[in-house]
Design an enzyme around this catalytic site. Structure first.
Site, PDB file in Angstrom:
ATOM      1  CE1 TYR A 155      -3.940   2.181   0.948  1.00 40.86           C
ATOM      2  CE2 TYR A 155      -2.422   3.199   2.491  1.00 40.86           C
ATOM      3  CZ  TYR A 155      -3.628   3.211   1.813  1.00 40.86           C
ATOM      4  OH  TYR A 155      -4.503   4.248   1.997  1.00 40.86           O
ATOM      5  CE  LYS A 159      -3.610   5.059  -1.337  1.00 44.31           C
ATOM      6  NZ  LYS A 159      -4.717   5.585  -2.163  1.00 44.31           N
TER       7      LYS A 159
HETATM    8  N1  LIG Z   1      -9.312   5.645   5.606  1.00 46.14           N
HETATM    9  C1  LIG Z   1      -8.081   6.109   5.730  1.00 46.14           C
HETATM   10  O1  LIG Z   1      -7.551   6.214   6.863  1.00 46.14           O
HETATM   11  C2  LIG Z   1      -7.306   6.559   4.522  1.00 46.14           C
HETATM   12  C3  LIG Z   1      -6.135   7.285   4.734  1.00 46.14           C
HETATM   13  C4  LIG Z   1      -5.390   7.720   3.642  1.00 46.14           C
HETATM   14  C5  LIG Z   1      -5.825   7.423   2.370  1.00 46.14           C
HETATM   15  N2  LIG Z   1      -6.961   6.699   2.182  1.00 46.14           N
HETATM   16  C6  LIG Z   1      -7.356   6.428   0.804  1.00 46.14           C
HETATM   17  O2  LIG Z   1      -8.619   6.998   0.574  1.00 46.14           O
HETATM   18  C7  LIG Z   1      -9.288   6.304  -0.475  1.00 46.14           C
HETATM   19  C8  LIG Z   1     -10.691   5.952  -0.037  1.00 46.14           C
HETATM   20  O3  LIG Z   1     -10.589   5.128   1.110  1.00 46.14           O
HETATM   21  P1  LIG Z   1     -11.753   5.004   2.192  1.00 46.14           P
HETATM   22  O4  LIG Z   1     -11.079   4.980   3.519  1.00 46.14           O
HETATM   23  O5  LIG Z   1     -12.833   5.971   1.924  1.00 46.14           O
HETATM   24  O6  LIG Z   1     -12.207   3.493   1.889  1.00 46.14           O
HETATM   25  P2  LIG Z   1     -13.637   2.778   1.757  1.00 46.14           P
HETATM   26  O7  LIG Z   1     -13.300   1.341   1.746  1.00 46.14           O
HETATM   27  O8  LIG Z   1     -14.580   3.317   2.764  1.00 46.14           O
HETATM   28  O9  LIG Z   1     -14.120   3.234   0.318  1.00 46.14           O
HETATM   29  C9  LIG Z   1     -13.438   2.848  -0.845  1.00 46.14           C
HETATM   30  C10 LIG Z   1     -14.424   2.703  -1.986  1.00 46.14           C
HETATM   31  O10 LIG Z   1     -13.656   2.371  -3.152  1.00 46.14           O
HETATM   32  C11 LIG Z   1     -14.305   1.314  -3.825  1.00 46.14           C
HETATM   33  N3  LIG Z   1     -13.310   0.543  -4.567  1.00 46.14           N
HETATM   34  C12 LIG Z   1     -12.331  -0.255  -4.062  1.00 46.14           C
HETATM   35  N4  LIG Z   1     -11.654  -0.831  -5.065  1.00 46.14           N
HETATM   36  C13 LIG Z   1     -12.210  -0.388  -6.229  1.00 46.14           C
HETATM   37  C14 LIG Z   1     -11.947  -0.639  -7.583  1.00 46.14           C
HETATM   38  N5  LIG Z   1     -10.988  -1.485  -7.967  1.00 46.14           N
HETATM   39  N6  LIG Z   1     -12.695  -0.002  -8.514  1.00 46.14           N
HETATM   40  C15 LIG Z   1     -13.683   0.845  -8.156  1.00 46.14           C
HETATM   41  N7  LIG Z   1     -13.993   1.095  -6.864  1.00 46.14           N
HETATM   42  C16 LIG Z   1     -13.261   0.492  -5.904  1.00 46.14           C
HETATM   43  C17 LIG Z   1     -14.960   0.494  -2.740  1.00 46.14           C
HETATM   44  O11 LIG Z   1     -16.016  -0.310  -3.254  1.00 46.14           O
HETATM   45  C18 LIG Z   1     -15.431   1.575  -1.774  1.00 46.14           C
HETATM   46  O12 LIG Z   1     -16.727   2.020  -2.085  1.00 46.14           O
HETATM   47  C19 LIG Z   1      -8.395   5.099  -0.808  1.00 46.14           C
HETATM   48  O13 LIG Z   1      -7.594   5.400  -1.942  1.00 46.14           O
HETATM   49  C20 LIG Z   1      -7.531   4.973   0.418  1.00 46.14           C
HETATM   50  O14 LIG Z   1      -6.304   4.347   0.151  1.00 46.14           O
HETATM   51  C21 LIG Z   1      -7.716   6.279   3.226  1.00 46.14           C
END
Ligand SMILES: NC(=O)c1ccc[n+]([C@@H]2O[C@H](COP(=O)([O-])OP(=O)(O)OC[C@H]3O[C@@H](n4cnc5c(N)ncnc54)[C@H](O)[C@@H]3O)[C@@H](O)[C@H]2O)c1
Length: 251
Positions: A155, A159
Site C-alpha cells: 500500500y 501511494k
Molecule cells: N481511511 C483512511 O484512513 C485513509 C487514509 C489515507 C488514504 N486513504 C485512501 O482513501 C481512499 C478511499 O478510502 P476510504 O477509507 O474511503 O475506503 P472505503 O473502503 O470506505 O471506500 C473505498 C471505496 O472504493 C471502492 N473501490 C475499491 N476498489 C475499487 C476498484 N478497484 N474499482 C472501483 N472502486 C473500488 C470500494 O467499493 C469503496 O466504495 C483510498 O484510496 C484509500 O487508500 C484512506
C-alpha cells in the site's frame, strides 16, 4: 450552503464514490451545486448512494483497475454530461499484512487498483481536459506514501507512486490542467474500521497530535477547495491532511 459558487454545474467524477472519503467528497461537490458522476465497483452500494442527492447525476459500476471499465465509465459520463471538468480519483484498497506474508498476487492487486486505477482514470480525464484546455485532476494518496508505516509495504509503495504520478502529470499538463493529490492520515471510514479494533483506534488516536481520526467530510472539504478558483495556483502539490501525524520525527 455552497462556498465555491464557481463549482456550480461543474461536471465532477468521483471514484470509490460509494463509501468513505469518496462518498463524502461526492456529497460535498453536490452541495456546491456540481453535477456529480459516481464510479465504484460495488454495484449495490453505488445504487444505494446514487439516490441520496439530486446533484448525483449519474453512476457507473466499474473496476478502476480495468482499462475497459474505466474507458466505459468516461464514455458514459461523456454521454450523460458532455464531458468532465474535475476528476477525484480516489478508489483504493489496503490489506494489513506482515511484509514477508505479502503474496505477489496481493502486491499486484494493490498496485493495480491504487496506482494503476489512478493512472487509467487520470489519463482518460487528461485526454479530455487537454482538448478543452481546462480541468482539475485530484487524487487520494496517503501519509503512507510519504513515510514508512509498518504492515502496509504494498500500500505504501502504491501511494508513493501516486504522488510522483501526480507531480509528473502536473508538469506535463500545466498551465491549462491542474493536478494535485491529498495525503490523508487516519480517516474514520469503513476501510479503517475493517482493519482496526476499537482498542487499536484509541491507541492510534493517542499518537496523533489532534487526538482523533479525520472525518471523511474534512477530506471532501479540501477537495472542493482544490477544485475551486481560490486554488488556481495549486498544481503539483501533495497536501498532507493528517492532524499532525507526520509533523515530527519522533512524536
Ligand atoms: N481511511 C483512511 O484512513 C485513509 C487514509 C489515507 C488514504 N486513504 C485512501 O482513501 C481512499 C478511499 O478510502 P476510504 O477509507 O474511503 O475506503 P472505503 O473502503 O470506505 O471506500 C473505498 C471505496 O472504493 C471502492 N473501490 C475499491 N476498489 C475499487 C476498484 N478497484 N474499482 C472501483 N472502486 C473500488 C470500494 O467499493 C469503496 O466504495 C483510498 O484510496 C484509500 O487508500 C484512506
Amino acid at each position: 450552503m455552497a462556498k465555491f459558487p464557481e463549482l456550480a454545474a461543474k461536471r465532477v467524477m468521483v471514484t470509490g464514490a460509494a463509501s468513505g472519503i469518496g462518498y463524502a467528497t461526492a456529497e460535498r461537490f453536490a452541495n456546491e451545486g456540481a453535477h456529480v458522476f459516481l464510479v465504484d465497483r460495488d454495484g449495490a452500494a453505488l445504487s444505494a448512494a446514487k439516490g441520496k442527492h439530486p446533484g448525483f447525476k449519474g453512476s457507473f459500476v466499474a473496476d478502476v483497475a480495468s482499462e475497459g471499465d474505466v474507458k466505459a465509465s468516461f464514455a458514459a459520463m461523456d454521454g450523460l454530461l458532455g464531458g468532465i471538468d474535475v476528476l477525484v480519483s480516489n478508489a483504493g484498497i489496503s490489506v494489513r499484512s506482515n511484509f514477508v506474508d505479502i503474496t505477489y498476487e496481493q502486491w499486484k492487486r494493490v498496485m493495480d487498483i491504487n496506482l494503476g486505477g489512478m493512472f487509467l482514470t487520470s489519463r482518460e480525464a487528461a485526454i479530455r481536459m487537454k482538448k478543452q484546455k481546462a480541468g482539475v485532476i485530484l487524487m487520494t494518496a496517503s501519509s503512507n506514501g510519504t513515510e514508512g508505516h509498518r504492515w502496509y509495504a504494498d500500500y505504501n509503495a502504491s501511494k508513493a507512486g501516486v504522488i510522483l504520478l501526480m507531480k509528473t502529470m502536473a508538469l506535463e499538463l500545466a498551465p491549462d490542467v491542474r493536478v494535485n493529490c491529498v495525503c490523508p492520515g487516519y480517516v474514520l471510514t469503513p476501510m479503517q474500521r475493517a482493519e482496526y479494533t476499537d482498542e487499536m483506534l484509541a491507541a492510534t488516536n493517542e499518537g496523533i497530535p489532534m487526538k482523533r481520526h479525520a472525518e471523511p467530510e474534512e477530506i471532501g472539504a479540501l477537495y472542493a477547495f482544490l477544485a475551486s478558483d481560490d486554488a488556481r495556483y495549486f498544481t503539483g502539490a501533495d497536501i498532507r491532511l493528517d492532524g499532525g501525524e507526520t509533523a515530527g520525527l519522533y512524536s
